[in-house]
Design a protein around this motif. Structure first.
Motif, short mmCIF file in Angstrom:
data_model
loop_
_atom_site.label_atom_id
_atom_site.label_comp_id
_atom_site.label_asym_id
_atom_site.label_seq_id
_atom_site.Cartn_x
_atom_site.Cartn_y
_atom_site.Cartn_z
N GLN A 1 -6.86 -6.76 1.98
CA GLN A 1 -6.59 -5.75 2.98
C GLN A 1 -5.24 -5.08 2.71
O GLN A 1 -4.35 -5.67 2.09
CB GLN A 1 -6.60 -6.37 4.38
CG GLN A 1 -7.97 -6.81 4.85
CD GLN A 1 -7.95 -7.27 6.30
OE1 GLN A 1 -6.93 -7.70 6.82
NE2 GLN A 1 -9.09 -7.16 6.97
N ARG A 2 -5.11 -3.87 3.22
CA ARG A 2 -3.83 -3.19 3.12
C ARG A 2 -2.82 -3.92 4.01
O ARG A 2 -3.13 -4.31 5.14
CB ARG A 2 -3.99 -1.74 3.57
CG ARG A 2 -2.80 -0.86 3.26
CD ARG A 2 -3.12 0.59 3.56
NE ARG A 2 -4.21 1.09 2.71
CZ ARG A 2 -4.59 2.37 2.69
NH1 ARG A 2 -3.95 3.27 3.44
NH2 ARG A 2 -5.60 2.74 1.92
N TYR B 1 2.96 0.56 2.47
CA TYR B 1 1.98 -0.51 2.54
C TYR B 1 1.39 -0.68 1.15
O TYR B 1 1.46 0.24 0.33
CB TYR B 1 0.89 -0.18 3.54
CG TYR B 1 1.34 -0.21 4.98
CD1 TYR B 1 2.18 0.78 5.49
CD2 TYR B 1 0.95 -1.23 5.84
CE1 TYR B 1 2.61 0.75 6.81
CE2 TYR B 1 1.37 -1.27 7.16
CZ TYR B 1 2.20 -0.28 7.62
OH TYR B 1 2.63 -0.32 8.93
N CYS B 2 0.83 -1.86 0.89
CA CYS B 2 0.19 -2.07 -0.40
C CYS B 2 -1.18 -2.71 -0.21
O CYS B 2 -1.45 -3.37 0.81
CB CYS B 2 1.06 -2.94 -1.31
SG CYS B 2 1.23 -4.66 -0.80
N GLN B 3 -2.02 -2.47 -1.19
CA GLN B 3 -3.37 -3.03 -1.16
C GLN B 3 -3.76 -3.45 -2.56
O GLN B 3 -3.83 -2.62 -3.48
CB GLN B 3 -4.38 -2.03 -0.61
CG GLN B 3 -5.76 -2.60 -0.40
CD GLN B 3 -6.65 -1.69 0.40
OE1 GLN B 3 -6.37 -0.49 0.56
NE2 GLN B 3 -7.71 -2.23 0.95
N TRP C 1 -1.51 8.88 5.80
CA TRP C 1 -1.39 8.10 4.56
C TRP C 1 -1.33 9.02 3.34
O TRP C 1 -1.99 10.06 3.30
CB TRP C 1 -2.60 7.18 4.41
CG TRP C 1 -2.70 6.16 5.48
CD1 TRP C 1 -3.43 6.25 6.63
CD2 TRP C 1 -2.04 4.89 5.52
NE1 TRP C 1 -3.24 5.13 7.38
CE2 TRP C 1 -2.41 4.26 6.73
CE3 TRP C 1 -1.17 4.22 4.65
CZ2 TRP C 1 -1.94 3.00 7.09
CZ3 TRP C 1 -0.70 2.97 5.01
CH2 TRP C 1 -1.08 2.37 6.22
N TYR D 1 0.26 1.19 -3.84
CA TYR D 1 1.24 1.34 -2.77
C TYR D 1 1.03 2.68 -2.09
O TYR D 1 1.00 3.73 -2.75
CB TYR D 1 2.65 1.22 -3.34
CG TYR D 1 3.02 -0.21 -3.65
CD1 TYR D 1 2.41 -0.87 -4.72
CD2 TYR D 1 3.91 -0.91 -2.87
CE1 TYR D 1 2.71 -2.20 -5.00
CE2 TYR D 1 4.22 -2.24 -3.13
CZ TYR D 1 3.62 -2.88 -4.20
OH TYR D 1 3.91 -4.19 -4.47
N TYR D 2 0.91 2.62 -0.77
CA TYR D 2 0.63 3.80 0.03
C TYR D 2 1.82 4.14 0.92
O TYR D 2 2.37 3.28 1.60
CB TYR D 2 -0.59 3.58 0.92
CG TYR D 2 -1.87 3.37 0.15
CD1 TYR D 2 -2.29 2.10 -0.21
CD2 TYR D 2 -2.67 4.46 -0.19
CE1 TYR D 2 -3.46 1.91 -0.91
CE2 TYR D 2 -3.84 4.28 -0.89
CZ TYR D 2 -4.24 3.00 -1.25
OH TYR D 2 -5.40 2.82 -1.94
N GLY E 1 -1.66 7.17 -2.53
CA GLY E 1 -1.38 5.89 -3.17
C GLY E 1 -0.88 6.07 -4.59
O GLY E 1 -1.22 7.02 -5.28
#
Length: 121
Positions: A44-45, A37-39, A111, A93-94, A114
């Motif tokens: 928001q993520r 996932y990215c934020q 998680w 990026y997580y 990041g």
């Protein structure tokens, strides 16, 4: 608990490529899904791409054809190849893992800390 450690990321010019890796430590857990996932700042993520142990992938429309997710669940690892990077891809990026304790049905989300990806135009 499941601990996730990311590596890769960094800074690149627009059009360049980067690779991300994530490895999980999962004593007592089974991982069903791993992914990224990215934020971005102020946003928001959001999903980038995920993969299941059966190699089913889910990839965000914005990165289809540019980013490729793969996994090695025997090694508790997930990878992300990012090609043709754009300035809009700049984000943290997580790594994510959806996992459940052995013998349990309830899943939990875990998680990583990041890793920063910065794309300059």
């Amino acid at each position: 608990q499941v601990q996730l450690v990311e590596s890769g990321g960094g800074s690149v010019q627009s059009g360049g490529s980067l690779n991300l890796s994530c490895v999980a430590s999962r004593p007592g857990f089974i991982i069903d899904v791993m992914g990224w996932y990215c934020q971005a700042p102020g946003k928001q993520r959001e999903l980038v791409a995920t993969i299941t142990g059966a190699d089913r992938t889910n990839v965000a429309d914005a990165v289809v054809g540019r980013f490729f997710v793969s996994g090695d669940f025997a090694k508790n690892s997930v990878y992300l190849v990012m090609n043709n990077l754009k300035a809009d891809d700049t984000a943290t990026y997580y790594c994510n893992a959806v996992a459940r304790r052995l013998g349990r049905a309830q899943v939990q989300n875990f998680w990583g800390a990041g890793t920063q990806v910065t794309v300059s135009s």
